[in-house]
Design a protein around this motif. Sequence first.
Motif, PDB file in Angstrom:
ATOM      1  N   GLY A  94      40.450  37.149  56.557  1.00  0.00           N
ATOM      2  CA  GLY A  94      40.516  37.465  55.135  1.00  0.00           C
ATOM      3  C   GLY A  94      40.249  36.238  54.270  1.00  0.00           C
ATOM      4  N   PRO A  95      40.336  36.382  52.961  1.00  0.00           N
ATOM      5  CA  PRO A  95      40.044  35.282  52.029  1.00  0.00           C
ATOM      6  C   PRO A  95      40.874  34.021  52.264  1.00  0.00           C
ATOM      7  N   ALA A  96      42.109  34.174  52.752  1.00  0.00           N
ATOM      8  CA  ALA A  96      42.971  33.003  52.962  1.00  0.00           C
ATOM      9  C   ALA A  96      42.400  32.034  53.993  1.00  0.00           C
ATOM     10  N   ALA A  97      41.521  32.527  54.867  1.00  0.00           N
ATOM     11  CA  ALA A  97      40.907  31.644  55.863  1.00  0.00           C
ATOM     12  C   ALA A  97      40.150  30.510  55.180  1.00  0.00           C
ATOM     13  N   LEU A  98      39.593  30.788  53.987  1.00  0.00           N
ATOM     14  CA  LEU A  98      38.886  29.748  53.235  1.00  0.00           C
ATOM     15  C   LEU A  98      39.816  28.610  52.837  1.00  0.00           C
ATOM     16  N   ASN A 235      33.700  38.038  39.034  1.00  0.00           N
ATOM     17  CA  ASN A 235      34.550  38.088  40.229  1.00  0.00           C
ATOM     18  C   ASN A 235      35.032  36.711  40.686  1.00  0.00           C
ATOM     19  N   ILE A 236      34.617  35.655  39.983  1.00  0.00           N
ATOM     20  CA  ILE A 236      34.987  34.302  40.418  1.00  0.00           C
ATOM     21  C   ILE A 236      36.498  34.082  40.340  1.00  0.00           C
ATOM     22  N   ILE A 237      37.084  34.319  39.182  1.00  0.00           N
ATOM     23  CA  ILE A 237      38.532  34.106  39.013  1.00  0.00           C
ATOM     24  C   ILE A 237      39.338  35.039  39.907  1.00  0.00           C
ATOM     25  N   PRO A 238      39.047  36.368  39.938  1.00  0.00           N
ATOM     26  CA  PRO A 238      39.790  37.253  40.851  1.00  0.00           C
ATOM     27  C   PRO A 238      39.685  36.823  42.317  1.00  0.00           C
ATOM     28  N   SER A 239      38.525  36.312  42.714  1.00  0.00           N
ATOM     29  CA  SER A 239      38.348  35.876  44.105  1.00  0.00           C
ATOM     30  C   SER A 239      39.229  34.673  44.413  1.00  0.00           C
ATOM     31  N   LEU A 240      39.293  33.717  43.475  1.00  0.00           N
ATOM     32  CA  LEU A 240      40.138  32.535  43.673  1.00  0.00           C
ATOM     33  C   LEU A 240      41.612  32.903  43.694  1.00  0.00           C
ATOM     34  N   VAL A 241      42.012  33.822  42.813  1.00  0.00           N
ATOM     35  CA  VAL A 241      43.412  34.289  42.781  1.00  0.00           C
ATOM     36  C   VAL A 241      43.758  34.945  44.115  1.00  0.00           C
ATOM     37  N   MET A 242      42.868  35.817  44.596  1.00  0.00           N
ATOM     38  CA  MET A 242      43.090  36.510  45.864  1.00  0.00           C
ATOM     39  C   MET A 242      43.168  35.515  47.018  1.00  0.00           C
ATOM     40  N   LEU A 243      42.316  34.506  46.992  1.00  0.00           N
ATOM     41  CA  LEU A 243      42.282  33.501  48.048  1.00  0.00           C
ATOM     42  C   LEU A 243      43.635  32.815  48.199  1.00  0.00           C
ATOM     43  N   PHE A 244      44.189  32.339  47.084  1.00  0.00           N
ATOM     44  CA  PHE A 244      45.461  31.611  47.148  1.00  0.00           C
ATOM     45  C   PHE A 244      46.656  32.547  47.329  1.00  0.00           C
ATOM     46  N   THR A 318      29.583  29.171  50.712  1.00  0.00           N
ATOM     47  CA  THR A 318      29.354  30.396  51.478  1.00  0.00           C
ATOM     48  C   THR A 318      30.502  31.375  51.277  1.00  0.00           C
ATOM     49  N   GLY A 319      31.715  30.860  51.334  1.00  0.00           N
ATOM     50  CA  GLY A 319      32.887  31.708  51.159  1.00  0.00           C
ATOM     51  C   GLY A 319      32.923  32.385  49.804  1.00  0.00           C
ATOM     52  N   MET A 320      32.607  31.647  48.755  1.00  0.00           N
ATOM     53  CA  MET A 320      32.610  32.235  47.413  1.00  0.00           C
ATOM     54  C   MET A 320      31.484  33.244  47.227  1.00  0.00           C
ATOM     55  N   VAL A 321      30.358  33.040  47.911  1.00  0.00           N
ATOM     56  CA  VAL A 321      29.283  34.037  47.887  1.00  0.00           C
ATOM     57  C   VAL A 321      29.787  35.355  48.478  1.00  0.00           C
ATOM     58  N   LEU A 322      30.491  35.260  49.594  1.00  0.00           N
ATOM     59  CA  LEU A 322      31.006  36.459  50.259  1.00  0.00           C
ATOM     60  C   LEU A 322      32.068  37.162  49.414  1.00  0.00           C
ATOM     61  N   LEU A 323      32.969  36.387  48.818  1.00  0.00           N
ATOM     62  CA  LEU A 323      34.064  36.983  48.050  1.00  0.00           C
ATOM     63  C   LEU A 323      33.596  37.569  46.730  1.00  0.00           C
ATOM     64  N   THR A 324      32.772  36.837  45.995  1.00  0.00           N
ATOM     65  CA  THR A 324      32.336  37.335  44.684  1.00  0.00           C
ATOM     66  C   THR A 324      31.379  38.523  44.812  1.00  0.00           C
ATOM     67  N   SER A 325      30.606  38.559  45.896  1.00  0.00           N
ATOM     68  CA  SER A 325      29.674  39.679  46.086  1.00  0.00           C
ATOM     69  C   SER A 325      30.385  40.939  46.571  1.00  0.00           C
ATOM     70  N   GLY A 326      31.565  40.759  47.194  1.00  0.00           N
ATOM     71  CA  GLY A 326      32.325  41.903  47.689  1.00  0.00           C
ATOM     72  C   GLY A 326      31.837  42.459  49.014  1.00  0.00           C
ATOM     73  N   THR A 327      30.813  41.850  49.601  1.00  0.00           N
ATOM     74  CA  THR A 327      30.229  42.400  50.824  1.00  0.00           C
ATOM     75  C   THR A 327      31.167  42.310  52.029  1.00  0.00           C
ATOM     76  N   TRP A 328      32.123  41.394  52.005  1.00  0.00           N
ATOM     77  CA  TRP A 328      33.022  41.195  53.148  1.00  0.00           C
ATOM     78  C   TRP A 328      33.902  42.404  53.439  1.00  0.00           C
ATOM     79  N   MET A 329      34.059  43.314  52.453  1.00  0.00           N
ATOM     80  CA  MET A 329      34.906  44.484  52.672  1.00  0.00           C
ATOM     81  C   MET A 329      34.127  45.805  52.576  1.00  0.00           C
ATOM     82  N   GLU A 330      32.802  45.724  52.668  1.00  0.00           N
ATOM     83  CA  GLU A 330      31.975  46.922  52.611  1.00  0.00           C
ATOM     84  C   GLU A 330      31.320  47.192  53.962  1.00  0.00           C
TER      85      GLU A 330
END
Length: 555
Positions: A94-98, A235-244, A318-330
């Motif tokens: 998941g995002p925390a791996a980043l 999706n940048i801010i939501p992705s960073l919030v989710m990551l932490f 690379t991680g932010m590309v995956l999180l902001t695009s949303g492809t990691w959960m599709e």
Amino acid sequence: MQEIGSFLSLIDSYIGGSQWFVLLLLGTGFFFTLYLKFPQVRFFGHAIKVVSGKYDHHLDKGDTSHFQSLATALSGTVGTGNIAGVALAIHLGGPAALFWMFVSAFLGMTTKMVEVTLSHKYRETTERGYISGGPMYYMKNRLHMRWLAAIFALATICSSFGTGSLPQINSISNAMFASFDIPLYVTGALLSVLLGLIIIGGITRIAKVTEKLVPFMAVFYFLGALSVILYNYENIIPSLVMLFDNVLNGSAAAGGFLGAGVALAFNRGVNRGLFSNEAGQGSAAIAHAAAKTKEPVSEGMVALLEPFIDTIIICMLTGMVLLTSGTWMEKYENKFQQADMVLLAGTYNEADPAQKLAVGQHIKGEKLLPLYDGKIVVKEGKLTTPATLIHARSFAEGVRFMQGKALFTGELTVKKGKIELPVLKSYPITVYGKSLLHSAPLSTEAFKRGFFGEWGQFIIPFSLLMFAFSTAIAWSYYGDRAVTFLWGSRYVPVYHVIYVLGFFLASFTDTTLIWIFSGVTIALMTLPNLLGILLLHKEVKQSVNEYWKKQQTEK
């Protein structure tokens, strides 16, 4: 071959793939970070000045400049792990791996500085007048443990094939075939000739190539990644919030992603981070040992920048590309890999929250469900036996069993959830459907979600071409220095021929076994190196303090 693979996997599970190995790597970096008082923070600015050439002197002994050494070492670390490895880490943890990749890189900056300082300090000049260095030299000349140095050198030679040559060209040739239909052997032949022309010139020619290739490929990938991140700016801010947020709470189910626990995010993040930047492995220290300087610590300062560039910048992009695009959960239509498939006994529906939770707990290892065992019936490509197919840690949808281009009808054997897919009448049984993706295919989908649209998918094959080929170049040098240490310079040309030949053959053959073998050899490089730098921790501290005191005095 399967038995050999199982044996190597068993060995790897006890060393490189074990939790204690990850903790040892991380613990070593943490120890030196505290012991040397956060050198990655204190000396960061000074490291940039050193690599810029501010302290260079034309009389300094060595074969390459500070920047060329950094570029060569980076060419060895920036590879498929920065594209496929990050995607796999997020897929599993998941995002925390980043976040844990970031932590591993921060601590790895100190580890890299220490191993390079010692390797440069105890380097030697070969009978042909070239510099030869690396952890094996401080093990021999300072620790007087030649047997340990021999283990490291042998593991380096094996890793040069298992990490630097065979899997890299295999990734390139497959990417070129998938994107442009270029035959595997054509890619292999062209790049083998180019590789041979580069490495036959030794470190001088390698350094000249990498000092131009590394900045270009970094800028190319940076702009490509930025085109996706900025396109999905909301999706940048939501992705960073989710990551932490996921660091302490684990990753909840989202879309087709069924969640990941805290422990798995930690393990995958640290493991992928260390695999990417190679801090503690001692490989990059071989390249840095050739740098022109009379101050070993100054080259250690240069090496400090490596994990920052490789992991904190490129992997995080690379991680932010995956999180902001949303492809990691599709989910996407794809050909299912047998290693990623598991068949659960009974029928589970993803639309049912309770059943989805149960499968999610099974995938996270919290509460295992019974696996299917026995025969399954397939009619016109569809599974008719009550069972649930999981692929890539997600509910598989629209599953089709194919025999060549025709829909398969018949029975298949399942053992402990693993479906046996035989070859019948010269046609293999394959499975297609929709599921989550991971590794390079996931990154490819993510790059379609930017300003370049569908054209963005070509960023990945070109990046893989540059990243993986540069890795092969750097590792050829690591291997030839290990050959020089063990048997002398006269055997280096023989090694080069074998290296290039193996590079070509791997372009069109399966290298799955090589990846497993690589994991074992990497561990056999890392363990002697960590032991050595820990034994010499007092000497490192004294060297760093003397160097820094001298710098302050000269100011």
